[in-house]
Design a protein around this motif. Structure first.
Motif, mmCIF file in Angstrom:
data_model
loop_
_atom_site.group_PDB
_atom_site.id
_atom_site.type_symbol
_atom_site.label_atom_id
_atom_site.label_comp_id
_atom_site.label_asym_id
_atom_site.label_seq_id
_atom_site.Cartn_x
_atom_site.Cartn_y
_atom_site.Cartn_z
ATOM 1 N N ALA A 161 0.830 -1.205 0.000
ATOM 2 C CA ALA A 161 0.000 0.000 0.000
ATOM 3 C C ALA A 161 0.863 1.252 0.000
ATOM 4 C CB ALA A 161 -0.921 -0.013 1.228
ATOM 5 N N TRP A 162 1.930 1.238 0.820
ATOM 6 C CA TRP A 162 2.853 2.373 0.871
ATOM 7 C C TRP A 162 3.555 2.570 -0.473
ATOM 8 C CZ3 TRP A 162 4.691 6.697 2.616
ATOM 9 C CH2 TRP A 162 6.024 7.031 2.385
ATOM 10 N N TRP A 163 3.939 1.458 -1.075
ATOM 11 C CA TRP A 163 4.622 1.472 -2.366
ATOM 12 C C TRP A 163 3.728 2.148 -3.416
ATOM 13 C CZ3 TRP A 163 6.604 -3.727 -4.929
ATOM 14 C CH2 TRP A 163 7.415 -3.414 -6.020
ATOM 15 N N PHE A 164 2.459 1.838 -3.426
ATOM 16 C CA PHE A 164 1.536 2.427 -4.390
ATOM 17 C C PHE A 164 1.389 3.929 -4.153
ATOM 18 C CE2 PHE A 164 -2.760 3.742 -5.625
ATOM 19 C CZ PHE A 164 -2.734 3.419 -6.972
ATOM 20 N N ILE A 165 1.222 4.311 -2.895
ATOM 21 C CA ILE A 165 1.073 5.730 -2.559
ATOM 22 C C ILE A 165 2.337 6.519 -2.891
ATOM 23 C CG2 ILE A 165 0.746 7.356 -0.634
ATOM 24 C CD1 ILE A 165 -0.959 5.150 0.709
ATOM 25 N N ASP A 166 3.489 5.887 -2.691
ATOM 26 C CA ASP A 166 4.788 6.559 -2.815
ATOM 27 C C ASP A 166 5.459 6.303 -4.164
ATOM 28 O OD1 ASP A 166 6.768 8.141 -1.234
ATOM 29 O OD2 ASP A 166 8.053 6.388 -1.519
ATOM 30 N N ARG A 167 4.717 5.755 -5.119
ATOM 31 C CA ARG A 167 5.334 5.266 -6.359
ATOM 32 C C ARG A 167 6.025 6.343 -7.179
ATOM 33 N NH1 ARG A 167 -0.037 5.740 -6.874
ATOM 34 N NH2 ARG A 167 -0.949 6.739 -8.714
ATOM 35 N N GLU A 168 5.619 7.608 -7.042
ATOM 36 C CA GLU A 168 6.200 8.675 -7.842
ATOM 37 C C GLU A 168 7.427 9.317 -7.190
ATOM 38 O OE1 GLU A 168 5.254 9.387 -10.822
ATOM 39 O OE2 GLU A 168 3.548 8.012 -10.806
ATOM 40 N N LYS A 169 7.741 8.936 -5.968
ATOM 41 C CA LYS A 169 8.806 9.609 -5.233
ATOM 42 C C LYS A 169 10.177 9.537 -5.913
ATOM 43 C CE LYS A 169 9.779 12.129 -1.665
ATOM 44 N NZ LYS A 169 9.175 13.450 -1.509
ATOM 45 N N PRO A 170 10.591 8.404 -6.511
ATOM 46 C CA PRO A 170 11.911 8.378 -7.168
ATOM 47 C C PRO A 170 12.073 9.405 -8.289
ATOM 48 C CG PRO A 170 11.119 6.156 -6.833
ATOM 49 C CD PRO A 170 9.970 7.076 -6.507
ATOM 50 N N SER A 171 10.963 9.844 -8.877
ATOM 51 C CA SER A 171 11.020 10.854 -9.938
ATOM 52 C C SER A 171 10.652 12.238 -9.426
ATOM 53 C CB SER A 171 10.098 10.465 -11.102
ATOM 54 O OG SER A 171 8.755 10.358 -10.668
ATOM 55 N N LYS A 172 10.492 12.349 -8.106
ATOM 56 C CA LYS A 172 10.180 13.631 -7.470
ATOM 57 C C LYS A 172 11.242 14.009 -6.442
ATOM 58 C CE LYS A 172 6.171 14.030 -9.581
ATOM 59 N NZ LYS A 172 5.945 15.069 -10.608
ATOM 60 N N GLY A 173 12.493 13.783 -6.804
ATOM 61 C CA GLY A 173 13.597 14.189 -5.938
ATOM 62 C C GLY A 173 14.041 13.177 -4.921
ATOM 63 N N GLY A 174 13.341 12.044 -4.808
ATOM 64 C CA GLY A 174 13.745 11.013 -3.864
ATOM 65 C C GLY A 174 13.484 11.397 -2.420
ATOM 66 N N ARG A 175 14.115 10.631 -1.507
ATOM 67 C CA ARG A 175 13.939 10.867 -0.072
ATOM 68 C C ARG A 175 15.252 10.536 0.634
ATOM 69 N NH1 ARG A 175 10.789 7.226 0.657
ATOM 70 N NH2 ARG A 175 8.825 8.258 0.176
ATOM 71 N N ARG A 176 16.134 11.516 0.742
ATOM 72 C CA ARG A 176 17.442 11.251 1.350
ATOM 73 C C ARG A 176 17.334 11.184 2.867
ATOM 74 N NH1 ARG A 176 21.364 14.162 -0.809
ATOM 75 N NH2 ARG A 176 20.105 14.458 -2.638
ATOM 76 N N ILE A 177 18.190 10.346 3.449
ATOM 77 C CA ILE A 177 18.286 10.207 4.899
ATOM 78 C C ILE A 177 19.737 10.503 5.282
ATOM 79 C CG2 ILE A 177 18.024 8.678 6.896
ATOM 80 C CD1 ILE A 177 15.988 7.078 5.254
ATOM 81 N N ASN A 178 19.963 11.654 5.879
ATOM 82 C CA ASN A 178 21.327 12.099 6.150
ATOM 83 C C ASN A 178 22.090 11.168 7.085
ATOM 84 O OD1 ASN A 178 21.259 14.389 4.488
ATOM 85 N ND2 ASN A 178 20.240 15.606 6.064
#
Length: 335
Positions: free
Chosen positions: A56-73
């Motif tokens: 479910a999370w994967w479906f909701i978040d599916r566009e994130k890799p093409s929207k700048g990603g999500r870096r974890i410092n």
């Protein structure tokens, strides 16, 4: 009271450095299969809800890799990356300041077998990117295929990797306020098939998409050459026209990734294995090339900027090759 820890002995440092590289090489080769296997296996255990919720999370978040990603410092600053950097070692070399009020498009050359320099310099803080280029946030493009794998996608984005699509690139380059850098390994998977010690052949002559992208967004181009990137592995001989090269090209067309047959040293011996040689990498970041913005540039305009980029990349190589023990008679070759 301040607590001080004794420095690690040199043999222990060497073991930790080797272990970090072993982890990187084999995780790169095997983590995709492990992630898929774990995702499917969880459905058949009492933890099946984990896979359901992740789906479910994967479906909701599916566009994130093409929207700048999500870096974890915290992961970018993990100590394991410093050990990996020291294994070779890898050094990031700055030749000019970058204005944090602007966005930049960087071309990274060469690809090498596993793009070690690009990963350490732009996906971790091991080489001190943020110190050398304050106010600049790096993003490195990677094949979109890898972001379709459960769990792996989140691990990749944590370091600043984004999918290699025009939509993804445009999202980073048009961010308001500046301070964003998009690095593209221009030669891609196909260039990896020519990665071997002493090779300075770049797949760049007809690769102009990144130049057109820079013109459309008015983004300065920055050439990067990573000296030593091709020296980490030997590769089975695969001249153009050979049956092996034809097979590799065919597999690349089917899967989207190339499969170079590489070898180097082992974990406990230096004669044969899949662990890269301890050879230094110097990633030299060149000066920005100003680009005038135009929504729909003509082929002639793209060619002019592309030629200027080639000239600046050659200049960068020639100015620094003597420092890194490259023979005087060696020059870049574009194919």
């Amino acid at each position: 009271m301040k607590v001080e820890f004794a420095p690690l002995s040199l043999p222990l440092q060497r073991r930790l450095q080797t272990a970090s590289v072993v982890q990187w090489v084999f995780s790169f080769l095997c983590i995709a299969q492990c992630c898929v296997a774990a995702f499917i296996a969880l459905f058949f255990t009492r933890f099946w809800l984990v896979s359901v919720l992740y789906t479910a999370w994967w479906f909701i978040d599916r566009e994130k890799p093409s929207k700048g990603g999500r870096r974890i410092n915290a992961l970018r600053n993990c100590i394991i990356w410093r050990y990996m950097k020291d294994y070779f070692p890898i050094t990031l070399v700055k030749t000019a300041d970058l204005d944090p009020r602007q966005n930049y498009l960087m071309g990274f050359h060469p690809h090498g077998v596993l793009a070690a320099g690009a990963f350490i310099n732009f996906c971790t803080e091991a080489s001190g990117f943020s110190t050398l280029f304050p106010g600049i946030t790096p993003h490195l493009m990677m094949l979109s295929l890898w972001f379709r794998i459960p769990f792996l996608r989140d691990y990749l984005m944590s370091g600043g990797l984004v999918s290699s699509s025009k939509e993804s690139a445009s999202y980073v380059l048009q961010k308001a306020g500046g301070g964003n850098m998009l690095a593209i390994i221009v030669g891609g998977a196909q260039e990896a098939l020519d990665a071997r010690p002493g090779s300075y052949t770049l797949l760049l002559k007809n690769r102009k998409g990144f130049v057109r992208l820079a013109i459309e967004h008015g983004t300065p181009l920055v050439p990067i050459f990573s000296f030593g990137e091709n020296d980490l592995f030997n590769q089975v001989r695969n001249p153009k026209g050979s049956w092996l090269r034809q097979l590799q090209h065919r597999l690349q067309q089917i899967m989207g990734i190339s499969l170079p047959l590489f070898h180097a040293r082992g974990i406990f011996q230096y004669s044969f294995g899949l662990i890269p040689y301890r050879r230094p990498i110097y990633t030299v970041v060149g000066k920005p090339i100003p680009v005038q913005k135009k929504h729909r540039p003509s082929e002639e305009e793209v060619d002019q900027v592309h030629q200027k980029y080639l000239n600046e990349l050659c200049k960068l190589f020639e100015e620094h090759k003597a420092k890194y023990n490259i023979p005087e008679d060696k020059h870049l070759e574009f194919i």
